[in-house]
Design a protein around this motif. Structure first.
Motif, short mmCIF file in Angstrom:
data_model
loop_
_atom_site.label_atom_id
_atom_site.label_comp_id
_atom_site.label_asym_id
_atom_site.label_seq_id
_atom_site.Cartn_x
_atom_site.Cartn_y
_atom_site.Cartn_z
N MET A 131 0.84 -1.18 0.00
CA MET A 131 0.00 0.00 0.00
C MET A 131 0.89 1.24 0.00
SD MET A 131 -2.83 1.23 2.87
CE MET A 131 -4.01 -0.04 2.52
N SER A 132 0.61 2.18 -0.88
CA SER A 132 1.40 3.41 -0.94
C SER A 132 1.09 4.30 0.26
CB SER A 132 1.10 4.16 -2.24
OG SER A 132 -0.19 4.76 -2.16
N ASP A 133 1.95 5.28 0.49
CA ASP A 133 1.71 6.23 1.58
C ASP A 133 0.40 6.97 1.36
OD1 ASP A 133 4.08 5.49 2.77
OD2 ASP A 133 5.19 7.26 2.10
N ALA A 134 0.13 7.36 0.11
CA ALA A 134 -1.12 8.07 -0.19
C ALA A 134 -2.33 7.19 0.08
CB ALA A 134 -1.13 8.55 -1.65
N ASP A 135 -2.24 5.90 -0.25
CA ASP A 135 -3.33 4.97 0.03
C ASP A 135 -3.53 4.80 1.53
OD1 ASP A 135 -3.85 4.57 -2.68
OD2 ASP A 135 -2.62 2.76 -2.79
N ALA A 136 -2.42 4.73 2.26
CA ALA A 136 -2.51 4.59 3.72
C ALA A 136 -3.17 5.81 4.34
CB ALA A 136 -1.12 4.37 4.31
N ARG A 137 -2.81 7.01 3.85
CA ARG A 137 -3.42 8.24 4.36
C ARG A 137 -4.92 8.25 4.09
NH1 ARG A 137 1.52 10.63 2.41
NH2 ARG A 137 0.52 11.19 0.45
N ARG A 138 -5.31 7.88 2.88
CA ARG A 138 -6.74 7.84 2.52
C ARG A 138 -7.49 6.83 3.38
NH1 ARG A 138 -4.92 9.19 -2.55
NH2 ARG A 138 -4.47 7.05 -3.16
N ALA A 139 -6.89 5.69 3.62
CA ALA A 139 -7.55 4.65 4.42
C ALA A 139 -7.78 5.12 5.85
CB ALA A 139 -6.71 3.37 4.40
N VAL A 140 -6.80 5.76 6.44
CA VAL A 140 -6.95 6.27 7.80
C VAL A 140 -7.99 7.39 7.84
CG1 VAL A 140 -5.78 7.46 9.70
CG2 VAL A 140 -4.65 5.58 8.54
N ARG A 141 -7.93 8.30 6.89
CA ARG A 141 -8.91 9.39 6.84
C ARG A 141 -10.32 8.83 6.74
NH1 ARG A 141 -8.57 12.92 1.78
NH2 ARG A 141 -9.90 11.27 1.03
N GLU A 142 -10.51 7.82 5.90
CA GLU A 142 -11.83 7.21 5.75
C GLU A 142 -12.27 6.53 7.04
OE1 GLU A 142 -15.44 5.98 4.33
OE2 GLU A 142 -14.11 7.45 3.43
N LYS A 143 -11.35 5.85 7.71
CA LYS A 143 -11.69 5.16 8.96
C LYS A 143 -12.10 6.17 10.03
CE LYS A 143 -10.21 1.43 11.98
NZ LYS A 143 -11.54 1.07 12.31
N VAL A 144 -11.43 7.30 10.08
CA VAL A 144 -11.73 8.30 11.09
C VAL A 144 -12.98 9.10 10.73
CG1 VAL A 144 -10.89 10.39 12.27
CG2 VAL A 144 -9.33 8.47 11.86
N LEU A 145 -13.01 9.65 9.55
CA LEU A 145 -14.08 10.59 9.19
C LEU A 145 -15.18 9.98 8.34
CD1 LEU A 145 -11.94 13.77 8.48
CD2 LEU A 145 -13.13 13.14 10.59
#
Length: 131
Positions: A1-15
């Motif tokens: 998973m790319s860094d950008a994908d990881a950021r998107r995944a966390v953002r989606e999980k939180v918000l």
């Protein structure tokens, strides 16, 4: 998973995409003036959220406390919802607000508590509808 994908995944999980459905945030996302700030913030903010040293449940409570103390109600509402999405109970969030009241003051705590009451009620309805 790319860094950008990881950021998107966390953002989606939180918000849960909530930030993209509000008119104020949509205005930011649509404005050419805000694009550099959003890109800068998106990389740095969600990189920190993705760090393994604290779980998302804890990070959500930290954000609730900070945003409540700062009186940033719109962002506070996003992060109260994120705290609920990530396993915190309304009672735990209320306790964080009570703790914050000792250091930031009762007027800010009162506004944060009112936001919690509204967001928790809406979240309960939302989750009941989606099963």
């Amino acid at each position: 998973m790319s860094d950008a994908d990881a950021r998107r995944a966390v953002r989606e999980k939180v918000l849960g995409g909530l930030q993209e459905r509000t008119p104020a945030v949509q205005a930011l996302m649509d404005s050419p003036l805000a694009k550099p700030m959003l890109a800068w913030s998106g990389e740095r903010t969600w990189d920190v959220w993705a760090r393994p040293q604290l779980d998302l449940k804890t990070r959500c409570l930290v954000n609730v406390a900070m945003l409540a103390a700062m009186g940033v109600e719109r962002e506070l509402r996003f992060h109260i919802r994120g705290a609920l999405r990530n396993g915190n109970t309304p009672e735990e969030i209320a306790e964080v607000i009570l703790q914050m009241a000792n250091y930031a003051g009762m007027p800010l705590a009162t506004e944060a508590m009112l936001a919690l009451i509204e967001v928790a009620e809406n979240y309960k309805k939302e989750t009941a509808e989606t099963g």
